[in-house]
Write an enzyme that holds these catalytic residues in place. Structure first.
Site, PDB file in Angstrom:
ATOM      1  N   HIS A  72       0.818  -1.114  -0.036  1.00 28.89           N
ATOM      2  CA  HIS A  72      -0.001   0.000   0.140  1.00 28.89           C
ATOM      3  C   HIS A  72       0.718   1.223  -0.049  1.00 28.89           C
ATOM      4  O   HIS A  72       1.766   1.467   0.852  1.00 28.89           O
ATOM      5  CB  HIS A  72      -1.093   0.007   1.270  1.00 28.89           C
ATOM      6  CG  HIS A  72      -2.061  -0.957   1.254  1.00 28.89           C
ATOM      7  ND1 HIS A  72      -2.961  -1.052   2.248  1.00 28.89           N
ATOM      8  CD2 HIS A  72      -2.398  -1.820   0.396  1.00 28.89           C
ATOM      9  CE1 HIS A  72      -3.784  -2.018   2.144  1.00 28.89           C
ATOM     10  NE2 HIS A  72      -3.281  -2.469   0.826  1.00 28.89           N
ATOM     11  N   TYR A 202     -10.083   4.988   6.136  1.00 28.13           N
ATOM     12  CA  TYR A 202     -10.448   5.142   7.546  1.00 28.13           C
ATOM     13  C   TYR A 202     -11.681   6.148   7.330  1.00 28.13           C
ATOM     14  O   TYR A 202     -11.426   7.170   6.663  1.00 28.13           O
ATOM     15  CB  TYR A 202      -9.242   5.868   8.239  1.00 28.13           C
ATOM     16  CG  TYR A 202      -8.586   4.917   8.680  1.00 28.13           C
ATOM     17  CD1 TYR A 202      -8.144   4.345   9.989  1.00 28.13           C
ATOM     18  CD2 TYR A 202      -7.352   4.738   7.937  1.00 28.13           C
ATOM     19  CE1 TYR A 202      -7.194   3.555  10.387  1.00 28.13           C
ATOM     20  CE2 TYR A 202      -6.292   3.914   8.158  1.00 28.13           C
ATOM     21  CZ  TYR A 202      -6.371   3.362   9.297  1.00 28.13           C
ATOM     22  OH  TYR A 202      -5.089   2.569   9.787  1.00 28.13           O
ATOM     23  N   PRO A 294      -6.681  -0.915  17.816  1.00 23.63           N
ATOM     24  CA  PRO A 294      -6.179  -1.420  16.362  1.00 23.63           C
ATOM     25  C   PRO A 294      -6.183  -0.116  15.321  1.00 23.63           C
ATOM     26  O   PRO A 294      -5.650  -0.357  14.342  1.00 23.63           O
ATOM     27  CB  PRO A 294      -7.109  -2.583  15.936  1.00 23.63           C
ATOM     28  CG  PRO A 294      -8.219  -2.344  16.595  1.00 23.63           C
ATOM     29  CD  PRO A 294      -7.772  -1.588  18.078  1.00 23.63           C
ATOM     30  N   LYS A 298      -0.853  -1.004  14.679  1.00 23.25           N
ATOM     31  CA  LYS A 298       0.586  -0.742  15.568  1.00 23.25           C
ATOM     32  C   LYS A 298       0.668  -2.109  16.147  1.00 23.25           C
ATOM     33  O   LYS A 298       1.962  -2.320  16.596  1.00 23.25           O
ATOM     34  CB  LYS A 298       0.626   0.420  16.059  1.00 23.25           C
ATOM     35  CG  LYS A 298       0.721   1.682  15.467  1.00 23.25           C
ATOM     36  CD  LYS A 298       2.331   1.781  14.982  1.00 23.25           C
ATOM     37  CE  LYS A 298       2.205   2.895  13.863  1.00 23.25           C
ATOM     38  NZ  LYS A 298       2.545   2.399  12.530  1.00 23.25           N
ATOM     39  N   TYR A 386       2.325   6.329  10.532  1.00 26.63           N
ATOM     40  CA  TYR A 386       1.549   5.077   9.888  1.00 26.63           C
ATOM     41  C   TYR A 386       2.751   3.901   9.472  1.00 26.63           C
ATOM     42  O   TYR A 386       2.135   2.998   9.676  1.00 26.63           O
ATOM     43  CB  TYR A 386       0.767   5.655   8.901  1.00 26.63           C
ATOM     44  CG  TYR A 386      -0.214   4.655   8.215  1.00 26.63           C
ATOM     45  CD1 TYR A 386      -1.387   3.960   9.194  1.00 26.63           C
ATOM     46  CD2 TYR A 386      -0.118   3.825   7.068  1.00 26.63           C
ATOM     47  CE1 TYR A 386      -2.093   3.020   8.502  1.00 26.63           C
ATOM     48  CE2 TYR A 386      -0.716   3.040   6.420  1.00 26.63           C
ATOM     49  CZ  TYR A 386      -1.968   2.483   7.446  1.00 26.63           C
ATOM     50  OH  TYR A 386      -2.768   1.721   7.003  1.00 26.63           O
TER      51      TYR A 386
HETATM   52  C1  LIG Z   1      -9.442  -9.133  18.031  1.00 23.61           C
HETATM   53  C2  LIG Z   1      -8.018  -8.660  17.775  1.00 23.61           C
HETATM   54  C3  LIG Z   1      -7.914  -7.723  16.615  1.00 23.61           C
HETATM   55  C4  LIG Z   1      -6.520  -7.148  16.512  1.00 23.61           C
HETATM   56  N1  LIG Z   1      -6.609  -6.448  15.214  1.00 23.61           N
HETATM   57  C5  LIG Z   1      -5.415  -5.901  15.052  1.00 23.61           C
HETATM   58  C6  LIG Z   1      -5.030  -5.028  13.850  1.00 23.61           C
HETATM   59  O1  LIG Z   1      -6.065  -5.102  13.204  1.00 23.61           O
HETATM   60  N2  LIG Z   1      -3.925  -4.308  13.815  1.00 23.61           N
HETATM   61  C7  LIG Z   1      -2.757  -4.752  14.531  1.00 23.61           C
HETATM   62  O2  LIG Z   1      -1.600  -4.063  14.396  1.00 23.61           O
HETATM   63  N3  LIG Z   1      -2.791  -5.380  15.821  1.00 23.61           N
HETATM   64  C8  LIG Z   1      -4.160  -6.039  15.942  1.00 23.61           C
HETATM   65  N4  LIG Z   1      -4.341  -6.580  17.053  1.00 23.61           N
HETATM   66  C9  LIG Z   1      -3.153  -6.993  17.803  1.00 23.61           C
HETATM   67  C10 LIG Z   1      -2.240  -7.872  17.408  1.00 23.61           C
HETATM   68  O3  LIG Z   1      -2.928  -9.087  16.923  1.00 23.61           O
HETATM   69  C11 LIG Z   1      -1.387  -8.279  18.574  1.00 23.61           C
HETATM   70  O4  LIG Z   1      -0.686  -7.081  18.787  1.00 23.61           O
HETATM   71  C12 LIG Z   1      -0.397  -9.603  18.157  1.00 23.61           C
HETATM   72  O5  LIG Z   1      -1.124 -10.618  18.304  1.00 23.61           O
HETATM   73  C13 LIG Z   1       0.668  -9.407  19.463  1.00 23.61           C
HETATM   74  O6  LIG Z   1       1.319 -10.859  19.250  1.00 23.61           O
HETATM   75  P1  LIG Z   1       2.088 -11.410  20.420  1.00 23.61           P
HETATM   76  O7  LIG Z   1       2.734 -12.643  20.227  1.00 23.61           O
HETATM   77  O8  LIG Z   1       2.690 -10.492  21.543  1.00 23.61           O
HETATM   78  O9  LIG Z   1       0.768 -11.768  21.331  1.00 23.61           O
HETATM   79  P2  LIG Z   1      -0.432 -12.758  21.062  1.00 23.61           P
HETATM   80  O10 LIG Z   1      -0.743 -12.928  19.708  1.00 23.61           O
HETATM   81  O11 LIG Z   1      -1.457 -12.685  22.036  1.00 23.61           O
HETATM   82  O12 LIG Z   1       0.301 -14.477  21.368  1.00 23.61           O
HETATM   83  C14 LIG Z   1       0.526 -14.798  22.663  1.00 23.61           C
HETATM   84  C15 LIG Z   1       0.642 -16.233  22.865  1.00 23.61           C
HETATM   85  O13 LIG Z   1       0.788 -16.588  24.195  1.00 23.61           O
HETATM   86  C16 LIG Z   1      -0.230 -17.709  24.582  1.00 23.61           C
HETATM   87  N5  LIG Z   1      -0.188 -17.807  25.969  1.00 23.61           N
HETATM   88  C17 LIG Z   1      -1.040 -16.788  26.878  1.00 23.61           C
HETATM   89  N6  LIG Z   1      -0.889 -17.269  27.993  1.00 23.61           N
HETATM   90  C18 LIG Z   1      -0.255 -18.349  28.094  1.00 23.61           C
HETATM   91  C19 LIG Z   1       0.439 -19.079  29.286  1.00 23.61           C
HETATM   92  N7  LIG Z   1       0.086 -18.874  30.401  1.00 23.61           N
HETATM   93  N8  LIG Z   1       1.240 -20.147  28.865  1.00 23.61           N
HETATM   94  C20 LIG Z   1       1.714 -20.237  27.608  1.00 23.61           C
HETATM   95  N9  LIG Z   1       1.307 -19.542  26.500  1.00 23.61           N
HETATM   96  C21 LIG Z   1       0.499 -18.626  26.750  1.00 23.61           C
HETATM   97  C22 LIG Z   1      -1.148 -17.584  23.785  1.00 23.61           C
HETATM   98  O14 LIG Z   1      -2.067 -18.601  23.585  1.00 23.61           O
HETATM   99  C23 LIG Z   1      -0.657 -17.003  22.448  1.00 23.61           C
HETATM  100  O15 LIG Z   1      -0.449 -17.982  21.513  1.00 23.61           O
HETATM  101  C24 LIG Z   1      -5.498  -7.271  17.551  1.00 23.61           C
HETATM  102  C25 LIG Z   1      -5.547  -8.035  18.340  1.00 23.61           C
HETATM  103  C26 LIG Z   1      -6.880  -8.739  18.885  1.00 23.61           C
HETATM  104  C27 LIG Z   1      -7.204  -9.457  20.076  1.00 23.61           C
END
Ligand SMILES: Cc1cc2nc3c(=O)[nH]c(=O)nc-3n(C[C@H](O)[C@H](O)[C@H](O)COP(=O)(O)OP(=O)(O)OC[C@H]3O[C@@H](n4cnc5c(N)ncnc54)[C@H](O)[C@@H]3O)c2cc1C
Length: 396
Positions: A72, A202, A294, A298, A386
Site C-alpha cells: 500500500h 478510515y 487497532p 500498530k 503510519y
Molecule cells: C481481536 C484482535 C484484533 C486485532 N487486530 C489488530 C489489527 O487490526 N492490527 C494490529 O496491528 N493489531 C491487531 N491486534 C493486535 C495484534 O494481533 C497483537 O498485537 C499481536 O497478536 C501480538 O502478538 P504477541 O505474540 O505479542 O501476542 P499474542 O498474539 O497474544 O500471542 C501470545 C501467545 O501466548 C500464548 N499464551 C498466553 N498465556 C500463556 C501461558 N500462560 N502459557 C503459555 N502460553 C500462553 C497465547 O495462547 C498466544 O498464542 C488485534 C488483536 C486482537 C485481540
C-alpha cells in the site's frame, strides 16, 4: 531439559524471536498453552510496517509474504461525506506498508520452526516462570498429566495480554498505564474483493467510525464502531453491510461488494503499557507488555520491533559477551512503544464518535481532518507514524 532462551507463547512475538535466535545459533524452546491450530485460527492484524517485513525476511520467512502480500502506497480518509488520499509513499521518502494477514505470518513462522526441527511445546498447562531474578531461571509446566521443568539462561515473556509472565511480577515492581475506550469494533472477514485494494480506508461519520481493510485481493476485513454491549448475534450480515455503506462516501459505498461473512467478532479498544519490560532475566515482548487500539495498525508491528531489540540483545550477549543490549532493552522499547501509543490514541480520538462528541465534537474532528489532508506538515506526521518511525528514532 535445558535451553538458552525459554520463550513463553507461540504468537507472532514468540515465533519470530525463536526464528531469529535460531538463525544466530541460540537454542530456544517455545512453550504455548494452546494447540497450533487454535493459534492459527485467531483472526487479528494484517498491516505490516517495513520494519516488520524486513524482519520476516531476515528470519528467512519472507518468501510467501513477497509473493502474496499487497503493498500500500497511501491511505484514504473519509469525512463529511468526501474522500481524500494521503500519499504515504511520497510523504515518507518511499516507505510503504504491506497487507498480509497475521495468520499467514504465523503459519510461515510455524512451518519454518517445524522444518528446522525446533522444539515447540503446545498444550502446556499451568505454565510458571520461576527464579527469573536469579542466574538460574526455570519454567515449569504440565503436559499429559506430568510436570516438566526447563532450566534456561533467559525467559522471554511473549504470552500476550492475558499471559502468565507479566502476571508473575510482584505488584510493587511494575507500573501499569491504561485507557479503555467507550466503544468496540465489530469486525467481519469475507471472501469478497476489497473495495480499496491499494489503501486502507478510515471513515469518520456521524454514525461512527468504519475501516475498510484487506487480507488479500480476494479477502476483505471490514470494521464498524459499535456499542460495547452489542452482541455479534445483533448483527446480521445484511445489517453490517448496510451500516458500512452508510459510513463511507457515496461513490465508495456504491462499490462495496458484499457476500457471506466467514468471521464476525466484537473487540474492545484499549491502550495499555506496563513498565519496565525487564525483570532480572525475564523480558516482556509484544502484547504481554502493551496494547494499542487497532486504529493505527500498530499492535503486531510493535511486537515485531520489541523482538528486533530483544533478539539483538541476546545475540550481543552470547556472541560479543556484553549485556549492553539487555540492559537498555526496556528503555529502548518503551520509547518506541509510547510513540505508537500516542499515535494510536490520536487516530482513535480523531476518527471515532465518542458519547460526548455529537455536534461540537463532530465539527472539531472534521476541522482537524480537513487540516490533516490540506497541510503537508500534518499529512507527513500522519504518514511517518503510519509507516512506523525508524527503530533508532530519538536515540543519541
Ligand atoms: C481481536 C484482535 C484484533 C486485532 N487486530 C489488530 C489489527 O487490526 N492490527 C494490529 O496491528 N493489531 C491487531 N491486534 C493486535 C495484534 O494481533 C497483537 O498485537 C499481536 O497478536 C501480538 O502478538 P504477541 O505474540 O505479542 O501476542 P499474542 O498474539 O497474544 O500471542 C501470545 C501467545 O501466548 C500464548 N499464551 C498466553 N498465556 C500463556 C501461558 N500462560 N502459557 C503459555 N502460553 C500462553 C497465547 O495462547 C498466544 O498464542 C488485534 C488483536 C486482537 C485481540
Amino acid at each position: 531439559m535445558r535451553t538458552q532462551v525459554a520463550i513463553i507463547g507461540a504468537g507472532p512475538s514468540g515465533l519470530l524471536l525463536g526464528q531469529l535466535l535460531h538463525k544466530a545459533g541460540i537454542d530456544n524452546i517455545v512453550i504455548e498453552r494452546q494447540t497450533g491450530e487454535y493459534v492459527l485460527g485467531r483472526i487479528r492484524a494484517g498491516i505490516l510496517e517495513q520494519i516488520t517485513t524486513d524482519l520476516l525476511r531476515e528470519a528467512g520467512v519472507g518468501q510467501r509474504l513477497d509473493a502474496e502480500g499487497t503493498v500500500h502506497h497511501s491511505i484514504e480518509l473519509v469525512f463529511a461525506g468526501t474522500r481524500h488520499a494521503i500519499d504515504v509513499h511520497g510523504l515518507t521518502g518511499g516507505s510503504v506498508v504491506t497487507a498480509y494477514g497475521q495468520t499467514e505470518m504465523t503459519r510461515d513462522l510455524m512451518e519454518a520452526r517445524s522444518a528446522a526441527n525446533l522444539p515447540t511445546i503446545y498444550e502446556a498447562a499451568n505454565v510458571e516462570v520461576l527464579d527469573y531474578d536469579s542466574n538460574n531461571p526455570r519454567v515449569r509446566y504440565q503436559k499429559d498429566g506430568q510436570t516438566h521443568e526447563i532450566a534456561c539462561d533467559f525467559i522471554a515473556g511473549c504470552d500476550g495480554f492475558h499471559g502468565v509472565c507479566r502476571a508473575s511480577v510482584p505488584k510493587g515492581a511494575i507500573t501499569e498505564f491504561e485507557k479503555v475506550y467507550p466503544f468496540g469494533w465489530l469486525g467481519v472477514l469475507a471472501d469478497v474483493p476489497p473495495v480499496s485494494p491499494h489503501a486502507i480506508v478510515y471513515a469518520n461519520s456521524e454514525r461512527g467510525f468504519a475501516l475498510c481493510s484487506m487480507r488479500s485481493l480476494t479477502r476483505s476485513r471490514y470494521y464498524v464502531q459499535c456499542p460495547l454491549d452489542d452482541k455479534v448475534e445483533d448483527w446480521s450480515d445484511q445489517r453490517f453491510w448496510d451500516e458500512l455503506r452508510l459510513r463511507l462516501d457515496p461513490e465508495m459505498a456504491s462499490r462495496v461488494i458484499t457476500g457471506p461473512t466467514i468471521e464476525k467478532s466484537i473487540a474492545p479498544l484499549r491502550s495499555f503499557v506496563a513498565e519496565p519490560m525487564r525483570f532480572g532475566r525475564m523480558f516482556l515482548a509484544g502484547d504481554a507488555a502493551h496494547i494499542v487500539p487497532p486504529t493505527g495498525a500498530k499492535g503486531l508491528n510493535l511486537a515485531a520491533s520489541d523482538v528486533k531489540y530483544l533478539s539483538g540483545a541476546f545475540i550481543e550477549y552470547y556472541r560479543d559477551k556484553t549485556s549492553a543490549g539487555i540492559d537498555s532493552y526496556s528503555e529502548r522499547c518503551l520509547r518506541r512503544v509510547w510513540k505508537a501509543e500516542r499515535f494510536s490514541w490520536w487516530l482513535t480520538t480523531l476518527m471515532h464518535r465518542f458519547p460526548d462528541t455529537a455536534g461540537f465534537g463532530q465539527k472539531i474532528q472534521e476541522a482537524e481532518l480537513d487540516y490533516v489532508v490540506n497541510s503537508e506538515a500534518m499529512s507527513r506526521s500522519l504518514a511517518e507514524n503510519y509507516v512506523g518511525l525508524p527503530l533508532n528514532f530519538g536515540e543519541r
